[in-house]
Design an enzyme around this catalytic site. Structure first.
Site, PDB file in Angstrom:
ATOM      1  N   GLU A 122      31.761  11.343   8.261  1.00 53.34           N
ATOM      2  CA  GLU A 122      30.666  11.757   9.137  1.00 53.34           C
ATOM      3  C   GLU A 122      30.124  13.138   8.783  1.00 53.34           C
ATOM      4  O   GLU A 122      30.864  14.027   8.390  1.00 53.34           O
ATOM      5  CB  GLU A 122      31.178  11.815  10.577  1.00 53.34           C
ATOM      6  CG  GLU A 122      31.662  10.478  11.037  1.00 53.34           C
ATOM      7  CD  GLU A 122      32.289  10.556  12.422  1.00 53.34           C
ATOM      8  OE1 GLU A 122      33.030   9.632  12.758  1.00 53.34           O
ATOM      9  OE2 GLU A 122      32.042  11.540  13.146  1.00 53.34           O
ATOM     10  N   CYS A 137      27.332  20.067   9.688  1.00 53.93           N
ATOM     11  CA  CYS A 137      28.786  19.988   9.801  1.00 53.93           C
ATOM     12  C   CYS A 137      29.259  18.896   8.857  1.00 53.93           C
ATOM     13  O   CYS A 137      28.879  17.737   9.013  1.00 53.93           O
ATOM     14  CB  CYS A 137      29.112  19.647  11.258  1.00 53.93           C
ATOM     15  SG  CYS A 137      30.846  19.378  11.549  1.00 53.93           S
ATOM     16  N   CYS A 144      42.750  12.306   8.286  1.00 54.86           N
ATOM     17  CA  CYS A 144      43.410  13.616   8.237  1.00 54.86           C
ATOM     18  C   CYS A 144      44.915  13.392   8.276  1.00 54.86           C
ATOM     19  O   CYS A 144      45.378  12.469   8.930  1.00 54.86           O
ATOM     20  CB  CYS A 144      42.968  14.465   9.438  1.00 54.86           C
ATOM     21  SG  CYS A 144      43.505  16.188   9.366  1.00 54.86           S
ATOM     22  N   CYS A 148      46.387  16.465  15.372  1.00 55.06           N
ATOM     23  CA  CYS A 148      46.173  17.277  16.562  1.00 55.06           C
ATOM     24  C   CYS A 148      45.884  16.322  17.714  1.00 55.06           C
ATOM     25  O   CYS A 148      45.115  15.373  17.559  1.00 55.06           O
ATOM     26  CB  CYS A 148      45.025  18.243  16.325  1.00 55.06           C
ATOM     27  SG  CYS A 148      45.303  19.289  14.884  1.00 55.06           S
ATOM     28  N   CYS A 151      42.282  15.416  18.981  1.00 53.06           N
ATOM     29  CA  CYS A 151      41.260  15.145  17.964  1.00 53.06           C
ATOM     30  C   CYS A 151      41.245  13.679  17.596  1.00 53.06           C
ATOM     31  O   CYS A 151      42.285  13.096  17.274  1.00 53.06           O
ATOM     32  CB  CYS A 151      41.539  16.000  16.730  1.00 53.06           C
ATOM     33  SG  CYS A 151      40.450  15.614  15.356  1.00 53.06           S
ATOM     34  N   CYS A 375      34.136  14.250  16.773  1.00 52.52           N
ATOM     35  CA  CYS A 375      34.388  14.041  15.356  1.00 52.52           C
ATOM     36  C   CYS A 375      35.313  12.856  15.102  1.00 52.52           C
ATOM     37  O   CYS A 375      36.343  12.715  15.733  1.00 52.52           O
ATOM     38  CB  CYS A 375      34.991  15.345  14.859  1.00 52.52           C
ATOM     39  SG  CYS A 375      36.021  15.243  13.470  1.00 52.52           S
TER      40      CYS A 375
HETATM   41  N1  SAH Z   1      40.537  20.257  10.369  1.00 47.50           N
HETATM   42  C1  SAH Z   1      39.793  21.422  10.601  1.00 47.50           C
HETATM   43  C2  SAH Z   1      38.298  21.203  10.677  1.00 47.50           C
HETATM   44  C3  SAH Z   1      37.800  20.012  11.443  1.00 47.50           C
HETATM   45  S1  SAH Z   1      37.914  19.964  13.171  1.00 47.50           S
HETATM   46  C4  SAH Z   1      40.294  22.110  11.851  1.00 47.50           C
HETATM   47  O1  SAH Z   1      41.084  21.537  12.563  1.00 47.50           O
HETATM   48  O2  SAH Z   1      39.891  23.253  12.065  1.00 47.50           O
HETATM   49  C5  SAH Z   1      36.664  21.076  13.771  1.00 47.50           C
HETATM   50  C6  SAH Z   1      36.976  21.655  15.146  1.00 47.50           C
HETATM   51  O3  SAH Z   1      36.781  20.671  16.184  1.00 47.50           O
HETATM   52  C7  SAH Z   1      38.399  22.121  15.276  1.00 47.50           C
HETATM   53  O4  SAH Z   1      38.475  23.363  15.923  1.00 47.50           O
HETATM   54  C8  SAH Z   1      39.003  21.042  16.109  1.00 47.50           C
HETATM   55  O5  SAH Z   1      40.171  21.470  16.710  1.00 47.50           O
HETATM   56  C9  SAH Z   1      37.888  20.719  17.074  1.00 47.50           C
HETATM   57  N2  SAH Z   1      38.030  19.421  17.751  1.00 47.50           N
HETATM   58  C10 SAH Z   1      38.602  18.295  17.303  1.00 47.50           C
HETATM   59  N3  SAH Z   1      38.536  17.313  18.230  1.00 47.50           N
HETATM   60  C11 SAH Z   1      37.899  17.824  19.309  1.00 47.50           C
HETATM   61  C12 SAH Z   1      37.516  17.289  20.582  1.00 47.50           C
HETATM   62  N4  SAH Z   1      37.767  16.042  20.917  1.00 47.50           N
HETATM   63  N5  SAH Z   1      36.855  18.109  21.427  1.00 47.50           N
HETATM   64  C13 SAH Z   1      36.565  19.387  21.082  1.00 47.50           C
HETATM   65  N6  SAH Z   1      36.898  19.937  19.889  1.00 47.50           N
HETATM   66  C14 SAH Z   1      37.564  19.168  19.006  1.00 47.50           C
HETATM   67 FE1  SF4 Z   2      42.751  17.153  11.375  1.00 47.35          FE
HETATM   68 FE2  SF4 Z   2      41.467  16.945  13.690  1.00 47.35          FE
HETATM   69 FE3  SF4 Z   2      43.589  18.547  13.519  1.00 47.35          FE
HETATM   70 FE4  SF4 Z   2      41.289  19.249  12.307  1.00 47.35          FE
HETATM   71  S1  SF4 Z   2      41.620  19.036  14.505  1.00 47.35           S
HETATM   72  S2  SF4 Z   2      43.374  19.312  11.439  1.00 47.35           S
HETATM   73  S3  SF4 Z   2      40.533  17.203  11.687  1.00 47.35           S
HETATM   74  S4  SF4 Z   2      43.592  16.287  13.271  1.00 47.35           S
END
Ligand code: SAH
Ligand code: SF4
Length: 389
Positions: A122, A137, A144, A148, A151, A375
């Protein structure tokens, strides 16, 4: 080299070796034609030499591909027709295919790009609500390895890294969609003016491809984005952060999300490897950080989990002295997620404490909610639709 940096270097090599296994197939078509996008100038020169063409052609080709944005050799008018035909026999100038494009009522545009092997990732264009410009973005991986808890991409396993062509190609294809070629020079206004590596995947677990792609994006004779206009977001791969600062010096965003190891171990499991203290130390030595180029700390607001005023106070204590801003991101829910978004009152109270401590603390307004902007969601929807058909 002291003991610590030896250790870091060894850890870095281990990470790079481990992640290289997930690299994409080589960018060569079945008929032997090679993808030009993603090659360094030196590699283009070497490939041209293989077909008996001189090095000065590299500069011309670079200009057509990255400044003019052409995808067809016949449009390279400074190159004679026979050579155009010869180049087309050996090379292609590809773009990821837009499998889906959705524009939200707030002008956010979301792309699902499909690559040559059918994998998808995406890309989102997020307009700046006050100025005539915006951020693209882009994704660095399909899926991944980290999980997290809040996420959606984290629910998908890592399929593979994206190649350099696929990474910079997302930006180029987004530009195609807005007709923003040739690349504007200097401060000429443009909509697609910033890259944020905040899509699917962990960019520092695909460092080589990301670095290659960003060097291309920053090349002054092509796309020409300044390093100040690129932000890499990481969940905290400490050994790669120094390298990123030394070599790319792009802006850094840290997905902090919690102020104690106990909570961060749970919601950002990479914390078990690189705990908060080490992460913050790496931020303090990030070479590209200054008052003009602050580190962004991202903090997803999860109701009743990490959003108390005590946590806000602890946050400002942790980052004291770092040139930083704090991005508070209201949690974007997705089907099956177990968290809720913090209340506006909790977010305001949190933001006030951070601001009173002298840090800018914008609350990121949720964008494109009507088009599944959380995302990783679009890819899942596409896979589901594929299974049904
Ligand atoms: N992997 C990298 C970059 C991608 S995620 C990272 O974790 O930084 C980009 C941002 O979106 C990160 O800060 C992540 O924690 C946040 N994010 C992921 N899922 C989310 C959600 N459901 N709501 C709000 N922020 C989210
Ligand atoms: Fe991976 Fe999502 Fe964690 Fe970023 S926030 S490191 S994309 S699992």
């Amino acid at each position: 080299m002291n003991a610590l940096s030896e250790l870091t270097a060894a850890e870095r090599d281990r990470i790079l070796a481990k992640t290289a296994r997930f690299n994409p197939p080589p960018p060569v078509l079945a008929d032997g034609r090679r993808e030009l996008i993603g090659l360094t100038r030196e590699e283009i020169t070497a490939s041209l030499a293989e077909i008996g063409e001189p090095a000065f052609r590299t500069k011309q080709i670079w200009h057509w591909v990255y400044h003019q944005g052409v995808t067809d050799f016949t449009r390279m008018s400074s190159i004679a027709k026979p050579l155009q035909a010869k180049l087309a026999e050996h090379f292609i100038i590809g773009r990821p295919e837009a499998a889906m494009v959705q524009t939200s009522s707030d002008e956010t545009r979301k792309f699902l790009f499909r690559f040559r092997d059918g994998q998808e990732a995406e890309t989102v264009y997020i307009p700046d609500p006050v100025a005539d410009r915006g951020a693209v973005c882009i994704s660095s991986q399909v899926g991944c390895t980290l999980s997290c808890k809040f996420c959606h991409t984290g629910t998908q396993t890592l399929v593979r890294n994206l190649g350099a062509a696929e990474i910079v190609g997302q930006f180029m294809a987004a530009r195609d969609s807005y007709g923003e070629w040739p690349s504007p020079r200097g401060e000429t206004p443009r909509l697609l003016s910033t890259i944020v590596l905040m899509g699917m995947g962990e960019p520092l677990y695909n460092y080589d491809n990301v670095a290659r792609a960003m060097r291309i994006a920053m090349d002054g004779e092509g796309i020409g984005l300044s390093r100040r206009r690129i932000t890499l977001s990481t969940s905290g791969v400490v050994p790669m952060m120094d390298r990123c600062g030394d070599e790319l010096a792009v802006n850094l965003a840290i997905s902090l999300h919690a102020v104690t190891d106990e909570l961060r171990d749970d919601i950002v499991p990479l914390n078990r490897k690189y705990p908060i203290k080490e992460l913050i130390a790496a931020c303090r030595r990030y070479p590209a950080a200054s008052n003009a180029r602050r580190i962004t700390f991202e903090y997803v607001m999860l109701k009743g989990v990490n959003d108390s005023t005590a946590e806000a106070h602890e946050l400002v204590r942790l980052i004291a002295g770092i040139p930083a801003k704090v991005n508070l991101i209201p949690f974007n829910p997705w089907p099956g997620s177990k968290y809720e978004t913090s209340t506006p009152a909790a977010i305001d109270a949190f933001a006030k404490i951070v601001m009173d401590a002298g840090f800018s603390s914008p609350v990121r307004t949720p964008r494109g909610r009507d088009i599944l902007a959380a995302c990783g969601q679009l890819r899942t929807e596409s896979a589901k639709a594929g299974r049904q058909s």
